[in-house]
Design a protein around this motif. Structure first.
Motif, PDB file in Angstrom:
ATOM      1  N   ASP A 183      64.510  21.656  47.582  1.00  0.00           N
ATOM      2  CA  ASP A 183      64.440  20.339  46.902  1.00  0.00           C
ATOM      3  C   ASP A 183      65.541  19.364  47.348  1.00  0.00           C
ATOM      4  OD1 ASP A 183      66.127  21.044  44.830  1.00  0.00           O
ATOM      5  OD2 ASP A 183      64.438  21.788  43.775  1.00  0.00           O
ATOM      6  N   ILE A 184      65.305  18.296  46.770  1.00  0.00           N
ATOM      7  CA  ILE A 184      66.493  17.093  46.810  1.00  0.00           C
ATOM      8  C   ILE A 184      67.754  17.503  46.113  1.00  0.00           C
ATOM      9  CG2 ILE A 184      67.100  14.853  46.292  1.00  0.00           C
ATOM     10  CD1 ILE A 184      65.384  14.706  48.616  1.00  0.00           C
ATOM     11  N   ALA A 185      67.723  18.140  45.024  1.00  0.00           N
ATOM     12  CA  ALA A 185      68.955  18.599  44.288  1.00  0.00           C
ATOM     13  C   ALA A 185      69.496  19.731  45.003  1.00  0.00           C
ATOM     14  CB  ALA A 185      68.354  19.070  42.851  1.00  0.00           C
ATOM     15  N   ASP A 186      68.760  20.644  45.725  1.00  0.00           N
ATOM     16  CA  ASP A 186      69.400  21.818  46.513  1.00  0.00           C
ATOM     17  C   ASP A 186      70.171  21.197  47.602  1.00  0.00           C
ATOM     18  OD1 ASP A 186      68.704  23.742  44.625  1.00  0.00           O
ATOM     19  OD2 ASP A 186      66.998  24.406  45.761  1.00  0.00           O
ATOM     20  N   ALA A 187      69.535  20.145  48.271  1.00  0.00           N
ATOM     21  CA  ALA A 187      69.909  19.596  49.607  1.00  0.00           C
ATOM     22  C   ALA A 187      71.387  18.795  49.098  1.00  0.00           C
ATOM     23  CB  ALA A 187      69.035  18.623  50.120  1.00  0.00           C
TER      24      ALA A 187
END
Length: 70
Positions: free
Chosen positions: A40-44
């Motif tokens: 997801d965006i947070a992991d990226a």
């Protein structure tokens, strides 16, 4: 909101259009790969924090912010 793979495709298009060997190309390629390989965006975003060298990290984070806000 677009998902990681949609954002990765946009980043890859920017990488392909940037001059070979440029900071912009390195940053966009890094963003594309990171988005394509994270959940997801947070992991990226977290993964990009560890990118080196500093100038590529800063350019990648700027691009990431632009893509994720659109």
């Amino acid at each position: 909101m677009r998902d990681n793979l949609d954002l990765a495709a946009s980043a890859q298009q920017l990488a392909d259009a940037a001059p070979t060997g440029s900071i912009d190309r390195a940053a966009a390629s890094s963003v594309a790969i990171t988005l394509a390989t994270t959940r997801d965006i947070a992991d990226a975003r977290q993964a990009l924090d560890g990118l080196t060298p500093e100038e590529v990290r800063q350019a990648a984070l700027t691009l990431f912010d632009q893509l994720s806000e659109s």
